[in-house]
Design an enzyme around this catalytic site. Structure first.
Site, mmCIF file in Angstrom:
data_model
loop_
_atom_site.group_PDB
_atom_site.id
_atom_site.type_symbol
_atom_site.label_atom_id
_atom_site.label_comp_id
_atom_site.label_asym_id
_atom_site.label_seq_id
_atom_site.Cartn_x
_atom_site.Cartn_y
_atom_site.Cartn_z
ATOM 1 N N ARG A 104 53.496 35.242 30.278
ATOM 2 C CA ARG A 104 53.812 36.352 29.381
ATOM 3 C C ARG A 104 54.772 35.934 28.273
ATOM 4 N NH1 ARG A 104 54.103 41.507 33.607
ATOM 5 N NH2 ARG A 104 51.830 41.730 33.772
ATOM 6 N N LYS A 269 41.181 49.542 46.863
ATOM 7 C CA LYS A 269 40.976 50.984 46.956
ATOM 8 C C LYS A 269 40.007 51.533 45.917
ATOM 9 C CE LYS A 269 45.587 51.944 48.861
ATOM 10 N NZ LYS A 269 46.836 52.731 48.667
ATOM 11 N N GLY A 426 45.897 42.417 37.326
ATOM 12 C CA GLY A 426 46.783 41.380 37.851
ATOM 13 C C GLY A 426 46.158 40.460 38.878
ATOM 14 N N GLY A 449 47.000 48.302 34.203
ATOM 15 C CA GLY A 449 46.679 49.702 33.951
ATOM 16 C C GLY A 449 46.138 49.938 32.558
#
Length: 469
Positions: A104, A269, A426, A449
């Protein structure tokens, strides 16, 4: 080849007008031989051009001002530019200081260096972890001190740091900058109002510069003071190189893909991926599902899943998704076999089982070899591929085959066929980097996200706040 086609037509018309075609079979023969040869060359060259050459950025990318556009409108020499970046790097657990992955940090270098080359002073602004309004001295939720030295090395200039992100002392430090200097602000989430788009914090940040560059894609889906609110206090706000690239690939891939388009969705999930799967049903030709979520789908099909993880409240929704896919003609593929384990551990006893054979206390932790082969064949048929989420528990070597094989196949699709391959989320990013293939795909997204929300078709607040082109 339009000029070639025009030349062919002109030749044909000229020959015809002189009545030569009717009386001279030799000329007619030569003409068709030449035309056939030109058509063959045309098709061969077209096949040789990578499909990614025809990839176009979406309209959202084109509407917003970018950093080069900002520099063309304003003389940035000696000007302060507030740049929102994402400095959330992992720290060594042994000392809570050493940066263990500088990905990053390296991602912000192109935009920062461009601004410095234009003579601007760059004021870097970022959150770090989730301190929730508390001032924490060290660790993942603490001060940004650990990134100072790595940034100095990457940027090749001194990086000054202040211990706050607004107030008189910070304003004094910002106003003392002369030309081509870098100032790092403190963790913005030391202020609880940051995540609530607090007006006071946004205004405080706005006092430090006249221009704003947003280059933190990972937080662009949040309407925070430092990502969206601050833009209203600036003369102009622009997208940095990183943000523009993310929009180009993620938004562009969904809006104008080279078909067939495929999504590979994994993870534990269904609940976290349900909105993006629903959205992709409107855009994709094929969707491959893997990871722990598949067992909820199996239950929706009436299968026993043993001790595998299932979201009971998602079973009906999983069934609805499969029915929607069928109605829309989208190929929604679940693995046909899985790798079972008798415990959640790398040294567990394992077995390969068809979906119909799962039972007892065994749990599924990866997709099986038949499914890997089927998924690879499907990837071979796609020209735009978006991957979000691993196929299994890739952190354990015993259950990493599915994820690694998908990663390898995406790399091959990129290099051998010119497919547009995008990896987001991620775990997916960690998996492809772990396999040493991070530089072999078209694009690796820095946002989890934010990537999902773009794929869902949502507008990102951190993008919406930028100046129109």
């Amino acid at each position: 080849f339009s000029s070639v086609v025009a030349s062919e037509k002109d030749l044909y018309i000229t020959l015809f007008s002189h009545s030569l075609l009717k009386h001279c079979h030799f000329i007619q023969f030569i003409y068709f031989k030449v035309a056939t040869m030109l058509n063959s060359i045309s098709r061969s060259v077209a096949r040789a051009i990578p499909r990614s050459r025809f990839y176009h950025a979406s309209q959202q990318v084109l509407e917003k001002l970018n950093v080069e556009g900002l520099a063309s409108k304003v003389d940035l020499d000696g000007q302060n530019v507030l740049m929102r970046v994402d400095l959330n790097v992992p720290l060594d657990k042994a000392d809570d200081v050493t940066v263990t992955d500088d990905t990053r940090l390296r991602a912000i270098v192109p935009t920062t260096k461009y601004l410095l080359e234009k003579g601007a002073n760059v004021i870097l602004c970022s959150h770090f972890g989730r301190p929730k309004g508390e001032i924490i001295e060290t660790g993942k939720n603490g001060r940004l001190n650990p990134v100072v030295e790595p940034l100095k090395g990457l940027l090749g200039v001194d990086v000054k740091k202040v211990d706050d992100c607004m107030g008189p002392d910070v304003e004094a430090a910002a106003s003392s900058l002369t030309k081509g200097e870098v100032l790092l602000l403190e963790n913005t989430r030391f202020y609880a109002g940051e995540t609530k788009n607090d007006g006071e914090l946004a205004a405080g940040l706005g006092k430090l510069a006249d221009y704003f560059v947003m280059d933190a894609f990972g937080t662009a889906h949040r309407a925070h003071s430092s990502t969206a609110g601050v833009a209203s206090h600036m003369k102009m706000s622009a997208a940095g190189y990183l943000l523009a690239k993310e929009l180009k690939y993620l938004k562009g891939a969904v809006d104008s893909p080279n078909r067939p388009m495929m999504a590979i969705i994994g993870g534990a999930k269904v609940s976290t991926k349900l909105p993006v799967i629903e959205s992709l049903l409107e855009k994709c030709d094929t969707i491959l599902l893997g990871g722990g979520m598949i067992f909820t789908f199996y239950r929706a099909q009436g299968h026993d899943v043993g001790a595998s993880m299932v979201e009971e409240d998602m079973i009906d929704l999983a069934k609805d998704l499969m029915e929607k896919a069928e109605a829309k003609g989208v190929k929604l593929l679940l693995p046909t076999d899985v790798v079972l384990a008798d415990k959640f551990a790398n040294d567990a006893n394992t077995a390969i089982a068809k979906v119909s054979e799962i039972s007892g206390d065994w749990m599924g932790l990866d997709i099986g070899p038949d499914s890997i082969a089927e998924f690879k064949a499907e990837i071979d048929a796609a020209n735009t591929i978006v991957w979000n989420g691993p196929m299994g528990v890739f952190e354990m070597e015993s259950f990493a085959a599915g994820t690694n094989e998908v990663a390898q196949k995406l790399a091959e699709a990129t290099s051998e066929r010119g497919a547009v391959t995008i990896v987001g989320g991620g775990d997916s990013v960690a998996a492809i980097n772990q396999a040493g293939l991070g530089d072999k795909v078209s694009h690796i997204s820095t946002g989890g996200g934010a990537s999902l929300e773009l794929l869902e078709g949502k507008e990102l607040p951190g993008v919406a706040a930028l100046t129109e082109e």
